[in-house]
Design an enzyme around this catalytic site. Structure first.
Site, short mmCIF file in Angstrom:
data_model
loop_
_atom_site.label_atom_id
_atom_site.label_comp_id
_atom_site.label_asym_id
_atom_site.label_seq_id
_atom_site.Cartn_x
_atom_site.Cartn_y
_atom_site.Cartn_z
N PRO A 49 -69.43 -60.81 92.33
CA PRO A 49 -68.01 -60.60 92.07
C PRO A 49 -67.81 -59.38 91.19
O PRO A 49 -68.63 -59.09 90.33
CB PRO A 49 -67.57 -61.89 91.36
CG PRO A 49 -68.82 -62.45 90.79
CD PRO A 49 -69.94 -62.04 91.69
N CYS A 50 -66.74 -58.66 91.42
CA CYS A 50 -66.47 -57.46 90.64
C CYS A 50 -64.96 -57.31 90.51
O CYS A 50 -64.26 -57.16 91.49
CB CYS A 50 -67.07 -56.23 91.32
SG CYS A 50 -66.95 -54.73 90.35
N GLN A 51 -64.47 -57.36 89.27
CA GLN A 51 -63.04 -57.22 89.03
C GLN A 51 -62.79 -55.95 88.23
O GLN A 51 -63.53 -55.63 87.31
CB GLN A 51 -62.51 -58.43 88.25
CG GLN A 51 -62.61 -59.72 89.04
CD GLN A 51 -62.34 -60.96 88.21
OE1 GLN A 51 -62.45 -60.91 87.00
NE2 GLN A 51 -62.03 -62.05 88.87
N HIS A 77 -63.00 -50.13 89.36
CA HIS A 77 -64.19 -50.92 89.07
C HIS A 77 -65.16 -50.08 88.24
O HIS A 77 -65.81 -49.17 88.75
CB HIS A 77 -64.85 -51.40 90.36
CG HIS A 77 -64.00 -52.37 91.11
ND1 HIS A 77 -63.98 -53.71 90.84
CD2 HIS A 77 -63.11 -52.19 92.11
CE1 HIS A 77 -63.13 -54.32 91.65
NE2 HIS A 77 -62.59 -53.42 92.43
#
Length: 534
Positions: A77-79, A127
Protein backbone atom coordinates in the site's frame (compact mmCIF):
# COMPACT_ATOMS: atom_id res chain seq x y z
CA UNK A 1 9.10 -25.62 -15.09
CA UNK A 2 7.70 -24.68 -11.67
CA UNK A 3 8.72 -21.36 -10.10
CA UNK A 4 8.73 -20.61 -6.35
CA UNK A 5 6.67 -17.52 -5.56
CA UNK A 6 6.23 -15.40 -2.43
CA UNK A 7 3.30 -12.95 -2.22
CA UNK A 8 3.78 -9.93 0.03
CA UNK A 9 0.79 -7.77 1.06
CA UNK A 10 -1.29 -10.62 -0.32
CA UNK A 11 -4.75 -9.46 0.79
CA UNK A 12 -7.35 -12.12 0.09
CA UNK A 13 -5.12 -13.56 -2.64
CA UNK A 14 -6.19 -12.16 -6.03
CA UNK A 15 -2.61 -11.83 -7.29
CA UNK A 16 -1.67 -15.27 -5.91
CA UNK A 17 -4.70 -16.87 -7.55
CA UNK A 18 -3.82 -15.46 -10.96
CA UNK A 19 -0.28 -16.79 -10.68
CA UNK A 20 -1.52 -20.15 -9.41
CA UNK A 21 -3.90 -20.43 -12.38
CA UNK A 22 -0.91 -20.57 -14.74
CA UNK A 23 -0.09 -24.04 -13.39
CA UNK A 24 3.59 -23.08 -13.36
CA UNK A 25 4.14 -21.71 -9.86
CA UNK A 26 4.31 -22.96 -6.32
CA UNK A 27 3.41 -20.33 -3.75
CA UNK A 28 5.77 -21.08 -0.88
CA UNK A 29 4.99 -18.16 1.43
CA UNK A 30 2.81 -15.08 1.76
CA UNK A 31 2.35 -12.14 4.10
CA UNK A 32 -0.82 -10.28 5.03
CA UNK A 33 -1.42 -8.07 8.06
CA UNK A 34 -5.24 -8.01 8.05
CA UNK A 35 -6.62 -10.84 10.20
CA UNK A 36 -9.74 -11.57 8.12
CA UNK A 37 -7.91 -11.37 4.80
CA UNK A 38 -5.32 -13.75 6.25
CA UNK A 39 -8.12 -16.20 7.13
CA UNK A 40 -9.39 -16.02 3.56
CA UNK A 41 -5.91 -16.54 2.15
CA UNK A 42 -5.25 -19.49 4.44
CA UNK A 43 -8.53 -21.19 3.52
CA UNK A 44 -7.92 -20.93 -0.20
CA UNK A 45 -4.17 -21.55 -0.41
CA UNK A 46 -3.47 -23.67 2.70
CA UNK A 47 0.07 -22.33 3.12
CA UNK A 48 2.30 -23.38 6.00
CA UNK A 49 4.15 -20.05 5.90
CA UNK A 50 1.66 -17.20 6.13
CA UNK A 51 3.25 -14.21 7.86
CA UNK A 52 1.31 -11.46 9.59
CA UNK A 53 4.04 -8.79 9.46
CA UNK A 54 6.44 -8.31 6.55
CA UNK A 55 8.76 -6.29 8.77
CA UNK A 56 9.70 -9.35 10.80
CA UNK A 57 10.32 -11.86 7.97
CA UNK A 58 13.77 -13.44 8.04
CA UNK A 59 14.31 -14.04 4.32
CA UNK A 60 17.57 -15.93 4.81
CA UNK A 61 15.80 -18.43 7.09
CA UNK A 62 12.92 -18.69 4.58
CA UNK A 63 15.24 -19.65 1.73
CA UNK A 64 17.24 -22.02 3.90
CA UNK A 65 14.00 -23.87 4.65
CA UNK A 66 12.02 -23.80 1.39
CA UNK A 67 14.64 -23.05 -1.23
CA UNK A 68 15.31 -20.05 -3.49
CA UNK A 69 12.47 -17.69 -4.39
CA UNK A 70 12.15 -17.19 -8.15
CA UNK A 71 9.41 -14.54 -8.25
CA UNK A 72 8.29 -11.99 -5.65
CA UNK A 73 4.80 -10.54 -6.16
CA UNK A 74 2.73 -8.12 -4.13
CA UNK A 75 1.04 -4.77 -3.87
CA UNK A 76 2.48 -2.72 -1.01
CA UNK A 77 0.00 0.00 0.00
CA UNK A 78 1.18 3.51 -0.75
CA UNK A 79 -0.65 6.69 0.22
CA UNK A 80 0.46 10.12 -0.86
CA UNK A 81 0.70 13.35 1.05
CA UNK A 82 0.32 17.00 0.19
CA UNK A 83 3.35 18.74 1.52
CA UNK A 84 2.26 22.30 2.22
CA UNK A 85 1.27 23.15 5.80
CA UNK A 86 -0.84 20.07 6.26
CA UNK A 87 -3.45 20.12 9.00
CA UNK A 88 -3.46 16.37 9.65
CA UNK A 89 -2.58 15.08 13.10
CA UNK A 90 -0.19 12.50 11.68
CA UNK A 91 2.70 13.44 9.43
CA UNK A 92 3.87 10.15 7.96
CA UNK A 93 1.85 7.48 6.21
CA UNK A 94 3.19 4.23 7.61
CA UNK A 95 1.87 2.62 4.44
CA UNK A 96 4.53 4.44 2.44
CA UNK A 97 7.21 2.77 4.55
CA UNK A 98 5.85 -0.63 3.53
CA UNK A 99 7.11 0.02 0.00
CA UNK A 100 10.60 -0.03 1.52
CA UNK A 101 9.78 -3.43 3.06
CA UNK A 102 8.90 -4.71 -0.40
CA UNK A 103 12.21 -3.39 -1.73
CA UNK A 104 14.03 -5.07 1.20
CA UNK A 105 12.47 -8.39 0.18
CA UNK A 106 13.77 -7.99 -3.40
CA UNK A 107 17.25 -7.06 -2.16
CA UNK A 108 17.49 -10.02 0.24
CA UNK A 109 15.74 -12.70 -1.86
CA UNK A 110 17.35 -11.71 -5.17
CA UNK A 111 14.58 -13.30 -7.29
CA UNK A 112 14.75 -13.76 -11.06
CA UNK A 113 11.73 -11.47 -11.39
CA UNK A 114 9.33 -9.43 -9.32
CA UNK A 115 5.91 -7.89 -9.87
CA UNK A 116 4.89 -4.85 -7.86
CA UNK A 117 1.25 -3.89 -8.25
CA UNK A 118 -0.30 -0.62 -7.13
CA UNK A 119 -2.71 2.11 -8.17
CA UNK A 120 -1.83 4.07 -11.29
CA UNK A 121 -1.29 7.28 -9.34
CA UNK A 122 1.91 5.87 -7.84
CA UNK A 123 3.49 7.57 -10.85
CA UNK A 124 2.51 10.95 -9.42
CA UNK A 125 4.75 13.17 -7.34
CA UNK A 126 2.29 12.87 -4.45
CA UNK A 127 3.82 9.55 -3.37
CA UNK A 128 7.02 10.50 -1.56
CA UNK A 129 9.39 9.47 1.22
CA UNK A 130 10.72 11.94 3.74
CA UNK A 131 14.52 11.99 3.93
CA UNK A 132 15.63 9.93 6.93
CA UNK A 133 18.79 10.28 9.02
CA UNK A 134 20.37 7.18 7.47
CA UNK A 135 19.64 8.50 3.96
CA UNK A 136 22.20 11.28 4.49
CA UNK A 137 24.99 8.73 3.99
CA UNK A 138 23.39 7.12 0.92
CA UNK A 139 24.84 8.77 -2.18
CA UNK A 140 22.15 7.37 -4.45
CA UNK A 141 19.30 8.74 -2.40
CA UNK A 142 21.04 12.08 -1.87
CA UNK A 143 21.50 12.21 -5.64
CA UNK A 144 17.74 12.08 -6.21
CA UNK A 145 15.83 15.31 -6.88
CA UNK A 146 14.95 16.35 -3.32
CA UNK A 147 12.16 18.81 -2.65
CA UNK A 148 11.91 20.96 0.45
CA UNK A 149 8.75 20.42 2.46
CA UNK A 150 7.45 22.46 5.36
CA UNK A 151 5.37 20.65 7.96
CA UNK A 152 3.28 22.94 10.11
CA UNK A 153 3.97 22.20 13.76
CA UNK A 154 2.12 25.11 15.41
CA UNK A 155 -0.39 27.31 13.57
CA UNK A 156 -0.11 31.06 13.94
CA UNK A 157 -3.07 31.25 16.32
CA UNK A 158 -1.23 29.34 19.06
CA UNK A 159 2.41 30.03 18.22
CA UNK A 160 4.35 31.79 20.97
CA UNK A 161 7.72 33.39 21.66
CA UNK A 162 10.60 30.89 21.93
CA UNK A 163 8.30 28.06 20.77
CA UNK A 164 11.17 26.50 18.81
CA UNK A 165 13.37 26.07 21.88
CA UNK A 166 10.47 24.82 23.99
CA UNK A 167 9.29 22.21 21.50
CA UNK A 168 12.82 20.95 20.87
CA UNK A 169 13.09 20.29 24.61
CA UNK A 170 9.58 18.79 24.62
CA UNK A 171 10.82 16.26 22.10
CA UNK A 172 13.17 14.92 24.75
CA UNK A 173 10.56 14.99 27.52
CA UNK A 174 7.46 13.17 26.32
CA UNK A 175 5.93 13.41 29.77
CA UNK A 176 4.33 16.51 28.30
CA UNK A 177 2.10 14.35 26.12
CA UNK A 178 -1.45 13.42 27.10
CA UNK A 179 -2.59 9.84 27.41
CA UNK A 180 -4.11 8.65 24.13
CA UNK A 181 -7.55 8.05 25.65
CA UNK A 182 -7.65 11.60 27.05
CA UNK A 183 -6.51 13.09 23.75
CA UNK A 184 -9.31 11.27 21.91
CA UNK A 185 -11.99 12.74 24.18
CA UNK A 186 -10.64 16.29 23.93
CA UNK A 187 -10.29 15.89 20.17
CA UNK A 188 -13.96 14.88 19.90
CA UNK A 189 -14.97 18.03 21.80
CA UNK A 190 -12.72 20.14 19.58
CA UNK A 191 -14.27 18.60 16.47
CA UNK A 192 -17.67 19.94 17.59
CA UNK A 193 -16.41 23.46 18.39
CA UNK A 194 -18.85 24.90 15.82
CA UNK A 195 -21.77 22.71 16.88
CA UNK A 196 -22.64 23.35 20.51
CA UNK A 197 -25.41 20.76 20.62
CA UNK A 198 -23.05 17.94 19.58
CA UNK A 199 -20.35 19.37 21.84
CA UNK A 200 -22.77 19.17 24.80
CA UNK A 201 -23.84 15.63 23.89
CA UNK A 202 -20.23 14.45 23.73
CA UNK A 203 -19.37 16.24 26.95
CA UNK A 204 -22.25 14.51 28.71
CA UNK A 205 -21.14 11.13 27.36
CA UNK A 206 -17.59 11.48 28.72
CA UNK A 207 -18.35 13.79 31.67
CA UNK A 208 -17.51 11.43 34.53
CA UNK A 209 -14.17 10.39 33.05
CA UNK A 210 -13.33 13.98 32.08
CA UNK A 211 -14.02 15.45 35.50
CA UNK A 212 -11.59 12.98 37.08
CA UNK A 213 -8.85 13.63 34.49
CA UNK A 214 -9.26 17.41 34.47
CA UNK A 215 -9.24 17.50 38.27
CA UNK A 216 -5.97 15.57 38.19
CA UNK A 217 -4.50 18.17 35.80
CA UNK A 218 -5.48 20.97 38.17
CA UNK A 219 -3.98 19.11 41.13
CA UNK A 220 -0.65 18.57 39.34
CA UNK A 221 -0.42 22.15 38.06
CA UNK A 222 -1.36 23.57 41.48
CA UNK A 223 1.50 21.66 43.11
CA UNK A 224 4.07 22.71 40.51
CA UNK A 225 6.59 25.42 41.43
CA UNK A 226 6.56 26.80 37.92
CA UNK A 227 4.35 26.16 34.90
CA UNK A 228 5.63 26.02 31.34
CA UNK A 229 3.30 27.27 28.61
CA UNK A 230 1.98 23.80 27.85
CA UNK A 231 1.00 23.06 31.46
CA UNK A 232 -0.39 26.56 31.75
CA UNK A 233 -2.63 25.96 28.73
CA UNK A 234 -3.73 22.59 30.14
CA UNK A 235 -4.65 24.24 33.44
CA UNK A 236 -6.71 26.92 31.68
CA UNK A 237 -8.45 24.26 29.60
CA UNK A 238 -9.28 22.16 32.66
CA UNK A 239 -10.77 25.16 34.48
CA UNK A 240 -12.78 26.22 31.41
CA UNK A 241 -14.29 22.78 30.76
CA UNK A 242 -15.14 22.19 34.43
CA UNK A 243 -16.80 25.62 34.61
CA UNK A 244 -18.74 24.87 31.43
CA UNK A 245 -19.96 21.58 32.88
CA UNK A 246 -21.29 23.51 35.89
CA UNK A 247 -22.67 26.66 34.27
CA UNK A 248 -22.90 26.17 30.46
CA UNK A 249 -22.24 29.91 29.98
CA UNK A 250 -18.68 30.09 28.63
CA UNK A 251 -18.78 28.05 25.42
CA UNK A 252 -16.54 30.34 23.31
CA UNK A 253 -13.94 30.62 26.07
CA UNK A 254 -13.98 26.83 26.53
CA UNK A 255 -13.45 26.21 22.82
CA UNK A 256 -10.54 28.68 22.78
CA UNK A 257 -8.92 27.00 25.81
CA UNK A 258 -9.33 23.56 24.20
CA UNK A 259 -7.90 24.87 20.93
CA UNK A 260 -4.76 26.24 22.59
CA UNK A 261 -4.12 23.00 24.47
CA UNK A 262 -4.87 20.56 21.68
CA UNK A 263 -2.73 22.44 19.15
CA UNK A 264 0.21 22.15 21.55
CA UNK A 265 -0.44 18.44 21.93
CA UNK A 266 -0.57 17.99 18.17
CA UNK A 267 2.74 19.83 17.88
CA UNK A 268 4.38 17.46 20.35
CA UNK A 269 2.84 14.44 18.60
CA UNK A 270 4.16 15.61 15.23
CA UNK A 271 7.66 16.16 16.58
CA UNK A 272 7.58 12.77 18.28
CA UNK A 273 6.43 11.13 15.04
CA UNK A 274 9.22 12.76 13.05
CA UNK A 275 11.78 11.72 15.68
CA UNK A 276 10.49 8.15 16.05
CA UNK A 277 10.71 7.69 12.29
CA UNK A 278 14.22 9.15 12.05
CA UNK A 279 13.11 11.94 9.73
CA UNK A 280 15.92 14.44 9.28
CA UNK A 281 14.72 17.92 10.31
CA UNK A 282 16.89 20.56 8.65
CA UNK A 283 15.53 23.32 10.87
CA UNK A 284 12.52 24.68 12.70
CA UNK A 285 11.52 28.17 11.66
CA UNK A 286 8.69 30.64 11.70
CA UNK A 287 6.84 31.24 8.46
CA UNK A 288 3.85 33.57 8.18
CA UNK A 289 3.48 33.38 11.94
CA UNK A 290 3.38 29.57 12.08
CA UNK A 291 6.12 27.29 13.33
CA UNK A 292 7.20 24.81 10.66
CA UNK A 293 9.68 21.93 10.47
CA UNK A 294 11.75 21.97 7.29
CA UNK A 295 12.30 18.48 5.84
CA UNK A 296 13.08 17.09 2.39
CA UNK A 297 11.44 14.34 0.38
CA UNK A 298 11.84 12.31 -2.79
CA UNK A 299 9.39 10.36 -4.99
CA UNK A 300 8.72 6.73 -4.04
CA UNK A 301 9.11 5.66 -7.66
CA UNK A 302 12.55 7.30 -7.89
CA UNK A 303 13.58 5.37 -4.77
CA UNK A 304 12.49 2.04 -6.27
CA UNK A 305 14.39 2.79 -9.47
CA UNK A 306 17.63 3.99 -7.91
CA UNK A 307 17.89 1.05 -5.50
CA UNK A 308 16.87 -1.82 -7.77
CA UNK A 309 18.20 -0.78 -11.18
CA UNK A 310 21.79 -0.45 -10.01
CA UNK A 311 24.54 -2.58 -8.47
CA UNK A 312 24.41 -4.93 -6.69
CA UNK A 313 20.76 -5.80 -7.53
CA UNK A 314 20.69 -5.01 -11.25
CA UNK A 315 17.08 -5.27 -12.37
CA UNK A 316 15.62 -3.96 -15.59
CA UNK A 317 12.35 -2.27 -14.63
CA UNK A 318 9.30 -1.99 -16.84
CA UNK A 319 6.34 0.18 -15.87
CA UNK A 320 2.87 -0.35 -17.34
CA UNK A 321 -0.66 0.72 -16.52
CA UNK A 322 -3.00 -2.16 -17.29
CA UNK A 323 -6.80 -2.26 -17.30
CA UNK A 324 -8.52 -5.43 -16.09
CA UNK A 325 -11.25 -4.99 -18.71
CA UNK A 326 -8.72 -5.88 -21.45
CA UNK A 327 -8.06 -9.29 -19.88
CA UNK A 328 -11.57 -10.63 -19.43
CA UNK A 329 -12.80 -8.87 -16.29
CA UNK A 330 -16.26 -7.27 -16.59
CA UNK A 331 -15.04 -4.04 -14.99
CA UNK A 332 -12.84 -1.06 -15.80
CA UNK A 333 -9.98 -1.17 -13.28
CA UNK A 334 -6.55 0.33 -13.88
CA UNK A 335 -3.51 -0.90 -11.96
CA UNK A 336 0.08 0.28 -12.20
CA UNK A 337 2.51 -2.61 -12.58
CA UNK A 338 6.27 -2.57 -12.17
CA UNK A 339 7.99 -5.72 -13.42
CA UNK A 340 11.64 -6.27 -12.60
CA UNK A 341 13.80 -8.77 -14.48
CA UNK A 342 17.41 -9.61 -13.64
CA UNK A 343 19.67 -7.83 -16.15
CA UNK A 344 21.82 -10.96 -16.48
CA UNK A 345 18.86 -12.65 -18.23
CA UNK A 346 19.12 -10.06 -21.01
CA UNK A 347 15.35 -10.15 -21.43
CA UNK A 348 12.92 -7.38 -22.25
CA UNK A 349 9.52 -7.38 -20.57
CA UNK A 350 6.48 -7.05 -22.80
CA UNK A 351 3.10 -6.26 -21.27
CA UNK A 352 0.41 -8.92 -21.77
CA UNK A 353 -1.39 -8.72 -25.08
CA UNK A 354 -4.85 -7.17 -24.89
CA UNK A 355 -7.53 -9.84 -25.39
CA UNK A 356 -10.76 -7.83 -25.12
CA UNK A 357 -11.49 -4.49 -26.78
CA UNK A 358 -14.39 -2.05 -27.13
CA UNK A 359 -17.30 -3.96 -28.57
CA UNK A 360 -16.48 -7.32 -27.01
CA UNK A 361 -15.91 -6.32 -23.39
CA UNK A 362 -17.48 -8.66 -20.87
CA UNK A 363 -20.44 -7.23 -19.00
CA UNK A 364 -22.11 -7.32 -15.61
CA UNK A 365 -24.71 -9.65 -17.16
CA UNK A 366 -21.97 -12.10 -18.18
CA UNK A 367 -20.72 -12.19 -14.60
CA UNK A 368 -23.80 -12.37 -12.37
CA UNK A 369 -27.05 -12.90 -14.31
CA UNK A 370 -27.06 -16.66 -13.71
CA UNK A 371 -27.46 -16.17 -9.93
CA UNK A 372 -30.06 -13.40 -10.06
CA UNK A 373 -32.90 -15.71 -9.02
CA UNK A 374 -30.99 -17.15 -6.04
CA UNK A 375 -32.09 -15.41 -2.86
CA UNK A 376 -29.23 -13.77 -1.01
CA UNK A 377 -28.87 -13.80 2.79
CA UNK A 378 -27.96 -10.97 5.13
CA UNK A 379 -25.88 -12.76 7.77
CA UNK A 380 -22.47 -14.43 7.55
CA UNK A 381 -22.71 -18.19 8.03
CA UNK A 382 -20.69 -21.16 6.89
CA UNK A 383 -23.61 -22.33 4.77
CA UNK A 384 -23.68 -22.43 1.00
CA UNK A 385 -26.29 -22.75 -1.73
CA UNK A 386 -26.10 -25.70 -4.10
CA UNK A 387 -26.06 -24.67 -7.74
CA UNK A 388 -27.45 -26.73 -10.56
CA UNK A 389 -25.14 -27.54 -13.44
CA UNK A 390 -25.43 -25.28 -16.48
CA UNK A 391 -24.04 -27.51 -19.25
CA UNK A 392 -24.70 -24.88 -21.92
CA UNK A 393 -23.01 -22.06 -20.02
CA UNK A 394 -20.44 -20.02 -21.95
CA UNK A 395 -17.94 -17.25 -21.22
CA UNK A 396 -17.69 -15.93 -17.69
CA UNK A 397 -20.56 -18.05 -16.38
CA UNK A 398 -18.81 -21.22 -17.51
CA UNK A 399 -15.48 -20.02 -16.11
CA UNK A 400 -16.64 -18.74 -12.70
CA UNK A 401 -19.74 -20.75 -11.80
CA UNK A 402 -19.28 -23.53 -9.26
CA UNK A 403 -21.51 -26.19 -7.72
CA UNK A 404 -21.66 -24.38 -4.36
CA UNK A 405 -22.43 -20.69 -3.87
CA UNK A 406 -20.74 -19.19 -0.81
CA UNK A 407 -20.72 -15.51 0.25
CA UNK A 408 -24.02 -14.64 -1.48
CA UNK A 409 -24.52 -12.12 1.31
CA UNK A 410 -25.96 -8.61 1.10
CA UNK A 411 -26.71 -5.77 3.48
CA UNK A 412 -30.09 -5.72 5.17
CA UNK A 413 -32.02 -2.97 3.40
CA UNK A 414 -33.58 -0.27 5.56
CA UNK A 415 -36.59 1.82 4.61
CA UNK A 416 -34.64 4.86 3.36
CA UNK A 417 -32.26 2.75 1.28
CA UNK A 418 -35.14 0.75 -0.20
CA UNK A 419 -36.89 3.95 -1.29
CA UNK A 420 -33.70 4.98 -3.07
CA UNK A 421 -33.29 1.56 -4.66
CA UNK A 422 -36.82 1.66 -6.06
CA UNK A 423 -36.34 5.18 -7.44
CA UNK A 424 -33.14 4.50 -9.40
CA UNK A 425 -32.97 3.04 -12.91
CA UNK A 426 -29.96 1.18 -14.35
CA UNK A 427 -27.02 3.54 -14.76
CA UNK A 428 -28.38 6.13 -12.31
CA UNK A 429 -26.84 7.08 -8.96
CA UNK A 430 -27.44 9.19 -5.85
CA UNK A 431 -27.44 12.45 -7.84
CA UNK A 432 -30.44 11.28 -9.85
CA UNK A 433 -32.63 11.01 -6.74
CA UNK A 434 -35.32 13.53 -5.84
CA UNK A 435 -34.20 16.00 -3.12
CA UNK A 436 -36.44 14.41 -0.46
CA UNK A 437 -34.49 11.16 -0.82
CA UNK A 438 -31.14 12.87 -0.17
CA UNK A 439 -31.83 14.36 3.23
CA UNK A 440 -29.63 11.98 5.28
CA UNK A 441 -26.46 13.35 3.63
CA UNK A 442 -25.04 16.57 5.08
CA UNK A 443 -23.73 17.72 1.69
CA UNK A 444 -25.51 15.80 -1.04
CA UNK A 445 -23.83 17.75 -3.85
CA UNK A 446 -20.39 16.45 -2.86
CA UNK A 447 -21.46 12.80 -2.91
CA UNK A 448 -19.48 10.69 -5.38
CA UNK A 449 -21.13 9.42 -8.56
CA UNK A 450 -20.47 5.82 -7.46
CA UNK A 451 -22.77 6.08 -4.40
CA UNK A 452 -26.14 4.33 -4.79
CA UNK A 453 -25.24 3.36 -8.35
CA UNK A 454 -27.50 0.85 -10.05
CA UNK A 455 -25.37 -1.26 -12.37
CA UNK A 456 -26.22 -1.80 -16.02
CA UNK A 457 -26.43 -5.39 -17.17
CA UNK A 458 -25.27 -4.67 -20.71
CA UNK A 459 -22.04 -2.85 -19.75
CA UNK A 460 -18.93 -3.54 -17.69
CA UNK A 461 -18.98 -2.09 -14.18
CA UNK A 462 -16.74 0.66 -12.93
CA UNK A 463 -13.89 -0.14 -10.56
CA UNK A 464 -15.16 -2.50 -7.85
CA UNK A 465 -14.39 -0.98 -4.46
CA UNK A 466 -16.16 -1.74 -1.19
CA UNK A 467 -19.57 -1.99 -2.80
CA UNK A 468 -21.29 -2.10 0.59
CA UNK A 469 -20.00 1.37 1.51
CA UNK A 470 -20.82 2.61 -1.98
CA UNK A 471 -24.25 0.93 -1.88
CA UNK A 472 -24.06 -0.49 -5.39
CA UNK A 473 -27.45 -1.74 -6.52
CA UNK A 474 -28.26 -4.88 -8.51
CA UNK A 475 -29.19 -4.10 -12.14
CA UNK A 476 -32.76 -5.45 -11.77
CA UNK A 477 -33.39 -6.32 -8.11
CA UNK A 478 -34.02 -3.78 -5.35
CA UNK A 479 -31.11 -4.86 -3.19
CA UNK A 480 -27.40 -4.25 -2.81
CA UNK A 481 -24.85 -6.24 -4.79
CA UNK A 482 -23.83 -9.31 -2.78
CA UNK A 483 -20.28 -10.18 -1.77
CA UNK A 484 -20.30 -13.08 -4.26
CA UNK A 485 -21.56 -10.86 -7.07
CA UNK A 486 -18.81 -8.34 -6.34
CA UNK A 487 -16.32 -11.24 -6.33
CA UNK A 488 -17.64 -12.40 -9.71
CA UNK A 489 -17.10 -8.87 -11.09
CA UNK A 490 -13.53 -9.19 -9.82
CA UNK A 491 -13.27 -12.62 -11.59
CA UNK A 492 -12.96 -14.73 -8.46
CA UNK A 493 -14.47 -18.17 -9.17
CA UNK A 494 -17.23 -19.47 -6.90
CA UNK A 495 -14.75 -21.99 -5.48
CA UNK A 496 -12.84 -19.11 -3.85
CA UNK A 497 -14.39 -18.56 -0.41
CA UNK A 498 -14.10 -15.37 1.65
CA UNK A 499 -13.80 -15.42 5.44
CA UNK A 500 -14.41 -12.86 8.17
CA UNK A 501 -17.12 -10.35 8.96
CA UNK A 502 -19.51 -9.06 6.30
CA UNK A 503 -17.77 -5.66 6.21
CA UNK A 504 -14.39 -7.33 5.92
CA UNK A 505 -15.48 -9.62 3.09
CA UNK A 506 -16.80 -6.69 1.08
CA UNK A 507 -13.53 -4.82 1.73
CA UNK A 508 -11.37 -7.82 0.82
CA UNK A 509 -13.15 -8.15 -2.53
CA UNK A 510 -12.81 -4.43 -3.24
CA UNK A 511 -9.10 -4.38 -2.39
CA UNK A 512 -8.18 -7.42 -4.47
CA UNK A 513 -6.32 -7.60 -7.77
CA UNK A 514 -8.71 -9.23 -10.28
CA UNK A 515 -7.33 -12.77 -10.76
CA UNK A 516 -7.79 -12.52 -14.55
CA UNK A 517 -5.54 -9.46 -14.65
CA UNK A 518 -3.09 -11.23 -12.33
CA UNK A 519 -2.99 -14.30 -14.60
CA UNK A 520 -2.29 -12.15 -17.65
CA UNK A 521 0.65 -10.57 -15.85
CA UNK A 522 1.82 -13.98 -14.58
CA UNK A 523 1.70 -15.48 -18.08
CA UNK A 524 3.76 -12.61 -19.48
CA UNK A 525 6.46 -12.94 -16.79
CA UNK A 526 6.62 -16.75 -16.83
CA UNK A 527 6.91 -16.89 -20.63
CA UNK A 528 10.06 -14.76 -20.37
CA UNK A 529 11.53 -16.98 -17.64
CA UNK A 530 10.72 -20.08 -19.68
CA UNK A 531 12.46 -18.63 -22.75
CA UNK A 532 15.56 -17.79 -20.73
CA UNK A 533 15.63 -21.30 -19.21
CA UNK A 534 15.55 -23.03 -22.62
Amino acid sequence: MIYNVIDLFAGAGGLSLGFKQTGQVKIIAAAENNLNARKTYKRNFKLARLYSDVRTIDYAELQDTVGPVDIVIGGPPCQGFSNANRQHTTVISMNNRLVKEYVRAICELNPKAFVMENVAMLRSQVHRFFLEEQDLDNERIMGLPLSEDKIEILPECVNFENSIAFLESAREEMGYAWAESFYKIINILYRYRINQAKFDASLEKYQKKLIAQLSEILKITAEADELNILKENDSKMAKAILQYIEQKDNFDDTVLAISNSIMMQRAIMKIKELTDNNIHIFEYKEEKGSLVAVVKSYPVLDYIRVILENEPYNYTLSENTLNAIHYGAPQRRERFIIVGLKKEMDAKYTAPEIKFTEGNYRTVHDAIADIQDITSVTEVTGDYIELEAHPNATGLEKELRGRALYNHITTATRETAMARFKALKAGENFHDLDPELKTTYSNADRTQNTIYMRLKYNEPSGTVVNVRKSMWIHPELDRAISIREAARLQTFPDSFIFEGTKDSQYQQVGNAVPPYLAKAIADSVISILNNVAE
